[in-house]
Scaffold this active site. Structure first.
Site, mmCIF file in Angstrom:
data_model
loop_
_atom_site.group_PDB
_atom_site.id
_atom_site.type_symbol
_atom_site.label_atom_id
_atom_site.label_comp_id
_atom_site.label_asym_id
_atom_site.label_seq_id
_atom_site.Cartn_x
_atom_site.Cartn_y
_atom_site.Cartn_z
ATOM 1 N N ARG A 183 19.683 2.369 9.001
ATOM 2 C CA ARG A 183 18.417 3.068 8.779
ATOM 3 C C ARG A 183 17.222 2.113 8.781
ATOM 4 O O ARG A 183 16.168 2.397 9.326
ATOM 5 C CB ARG A 183 18.496 3.781 7.420
ATOM 6 C CG ARG A 183 17.306 4.685 7.145
ATOM 7 C CD ARG A 183 17.467 6.026 7.798
ATOM 8 N NE ARG A 183 16.193 6.708 7.896
ATOM 9 C CZ ARG A 183 15.999 7.805 8.616
ATOM 10 N NH1 ARG A 183 16.986 8.306 9.318
ATOM 11 N NH2 ARG A 183 14.826 8.385 8.681
ATOM 12 N N ASP A 195 16.519 7.628 -5.869
ATOM 13 C CA ASP A 195 17.800 6.923 -5.774
ATOM 14 C C ASP A 195 18.566 6.889 -7.093
ATOM 15 O O ASP A 195 19.755 6.563 -7.106
ATOM 16 C CB ASP A 195 17.576 5.492 -5.278
ATOM 17 C CG ASP A 195 17.303 5.425 -3.786
ATOM 18 O OD1 ASP A 195 17.530 6.435 -3.103
ATOM 19 O OD2 ASP A 195 16.871 4.369 -3.302
ATOM 20 N N LYS A 238 17.814 -4.230 -2.405
ATOM 21 C CA LYS A 238 18.156 -3.796 -1.048
ATOM 22 C C LYS A 238 16.934 -3.271 -0.304
ATOM 23 O O LYS A 238 16.664 -3.668 0.842
ATOM 24 C CB LYS A 238 19.225 -2.708 -1.106
ATOM 25 C CG LYS A 238 19.456 -1.954 0.213
ATOM 26 C CD LYS A 238 20.443 -0.827 0.028
ATOM 27 C CE LYS A 238 20.664 -0.074 1.322
ATOM 28 N NZ LYS A 238 19.664 0.983 1.555
ATOM 29 N N ASN A 239 16.174 -2.378 -0.935
ATOM 30 C CA ASN A 239 15.061 -1.743 -0.227
ATOM 31 C C ASN A 239 13.922 -2.717 0.058
ATOM 32 O O ASN A 239 13.183 -2.543 1.023
ATOM 33 C CB ASN A 239 14.562 -0.532 -1.016
ATOM 34 C CG ASN A 239 15.564 0.615 -1.001
ATOM 35 O OD1 ASN A 239 16.428 0.674 -0.129
ATOM 36 N ND2 ASN A 239 15.481 1.506 -1.970
ATOM 37 N N ASP A 257 22.413 7.139 5.416
ATOM 38 C CA ASP A 257 23.007 8.116 4.513
ATOM 39 C C ASP A 257 22.916 9.543 5.039
ATOM 40 O O ASP A 257 21.948 9.904 5.694
ATOM 41 C CB ASP A 257 22.286 8.092 3.161
ATOM 42 C CG ASP A 257 22.650 6.873 2.338
ATOM 43 O OD1 ASP A 257 23.795 6.430 2.466
ATOM 44 O OD2 ASP A 257 21.792 6.389 1.591
ATOM 45 N N MET A 288 13.119 15.410 -2.901
ATOM 46 C CA MET A 288 12.832 14.715 -1.649
ATOM 47 C C MET A 288 13.934 14.825 -0.591
ATOM 48 O O MET A 288 13.669 14.691 0.586
ATOM 49 C CB MET A 288 12.509 13.244 -1.944
ATOM 50 C CG MET A 288 11.238 13.105 -2.806
ATOM 51 S SD MET A 288 10.916 11.450 -3.424
ATOM 52 C CE MET A 288 10.291 10.633 -1.972
#
Length: 435
Positions: free
Chosen positions: A97, A320, A22-23, A121, A342
């Protein structure tokens, strides 16, 4: 609003293939805006966030052609720039995002880029300063409409420069790299992110004709070129999904094989799960997790002190997967401190796990101490709501290990990051139903 109904307490068995990352997809798809030539991309995950970005590109005028499942061609030879100033764009861009990463390519190629403040998110503050400060360093003019939360950057011609990023932001680095490849002169980016997905972006851009050196390090040197051409690119498997399946296997005492994981790009992930006592075996490019019928024991440090698992920029452990590690620890032998550095709101989902019987002390918004049950008492089924993608999958894993039938609402959050997850889990024996 959709819901998952999950009958927990069943062992799973079989093979599972991770989806495309996904990223990585959110970066790679935005890079198609850098060239008028055709770009072919394979292993694109069929998930909500990625599909939203593809729709956004289509509205921008990109010609999108689906070749097969996960394979598309993109051609940005007739971009509709006026769309960027419409009310519809403010709605479309705000819902995702990853939409922030269209700004760098648009600025580089067309001299202007706009974006509404993106959504995503509810995991805490995620600043955009790194992105826009990078564009300003390259010579762009920046403006921000506070009433409409609308950002804009414009430049006649970007000029290469040296910059030290205030944080090693993955999306920030990607955005600045995409802007710098068409800038005049040489750009040096120090404290750059060096995640495998960013390396993938840089390799793809180099195949398109960019001149990026230092790929994989925290110093990238980019010699600007006049134009980029087309290319073909295949995305890596999603390391977050791979970590999720490792956690799922351990929590359900299941024997699972995770196929084609690209081991060399997993970094610390296998070792962190091994520190929790989970057997992670390498079989070629697959991961094999045997059934942990006797449970798993958390290692302590060599001086006997309690293990701490914390997140850090690559090659540190990805934030994540901290939610997954936390859930897995609830049934381990021993204790672990989870330190989420983070994001300040990502651990708040632990109240749901406490309702299920987990022994967790939430020390503050960033730290949770988990005391494992060693499977002596199962988690109890309950009704819960998914607050974000990663907490959602963690609650799903908890429900699959719990006794009884659980319900998870707001599963659209899970669908944002995991492709057809209910179908794929049913294929390995999970009792899960989408309502």
């Amino acid at each position: 609003m959709s819901t998952f109904k999950i009958e927990g307490g069943h062992q799973l068995k079989g093979e599972i293939q991770p989806q495309g990352a996904k990223n990585e997809a959110l970066q790679i798809l935005c890079a198609v805006l850098l060239t008028p030539e055709k770009v072919t991309i394979h292993n694109i995950p069929d998930i909500v966030d990625v599909n939203k970005l593809i729709k956004l590109l289509e509205k921008l005028g990109v010609k999108v052609n689906k070749l097969a499942h996960g394979s598309y061609t993109f051609q940005a030879d007739e971009i509709n720039l006026p769309y960027l100033k419409t009310e519809q764009f403010k709605i479309d861009g705000r819902g995702l995002r990853g939409s922030i990463m269209i700004v760098g390519p648009l600025l580089a190629r067309f001299g202007q880029g706009f974006i509404p403040k993106p959504g995503g998110d509810k995991i805490g503050r995620r600043r955009l300063d790194t992105h826009f400060q990078g564009f300003i360093n390259l010579g762009a003019n920046f403006r921000y409409n506070r009433e409409e939360h609308f950002y804009g950057v414009e430049a006649d011609k970007l000029k290469g420069t040296y910059m030290l990023l205030d944080e090693a932001s993955v999306t920030g680095t990607a955005n600045i790299v995409m802007a710098a490849v068409l800038a005049e002169g040489t750009t040096t980016i120090y404290n750059a992110a060096c995640e495998p997905y960013l390396q993938q972006l840089c390799k793809m851009l180099n195949r398109m004709g960019a001149k990026i050196s230092g790929v994989g390090s925290n110093m990238l040197i980019i010699e600007g070129v006049d134009s980029l051409g087309g290319t073909e690119h295949t995305m890596l498997p999603d390391m977050i999904e791979i970590g999720s399946w490792i956690g799922l296997a351990a929590m359900t005492k299941s024997e699972l094989t995770i196929k084609n994981v690209s081991w060399d790009d997993l970094g610390l992930i296998p070792n962190v799960f091994r520190k929790l006592g989970i057997i992670v075996e390498r079989q070629g490019d697959d991961i094999h997790i045997p059934a942990h019928t006797d449970g798993y024991e958390i290692q302590s440090y060599i001086d006997g002190s309690i293990l701490t698992v914390s997140d850090a920029p690559w090659p540190g452990f990805t934030p994540d997967l901290l939610s997954i590690v936390l859930v897995v620890a609830t049934q381990a032998r021993g204790s672990v401190l989870i330190h989420q550095k983070m994001f300040e709101s990502r651990l708040f989902f632990v109240d749901k796990l406490i309702d299920m019987g987990a022994k967790i002390i939430l020390c503050d918004p960033h730290r949770a101490n988990v005391i494992g049950h060693d499977f002596k008492s199962s988690l109890k089924a309950t009704t819960m709501t998914s607050p974000d993608i990663r907490a959602g999958i963690s609650l799903l894993i908890a429900a699959l290990s719990a006794k009884g039938t659980s319900t998870i609402h707001n599963i659209e959050q899970i669908d944002r990051g995991y492709e057809r997850i209910d179908e794929r889990l049913r294929a390995i024996g999970a009792k899960i139903e989408r309502i």
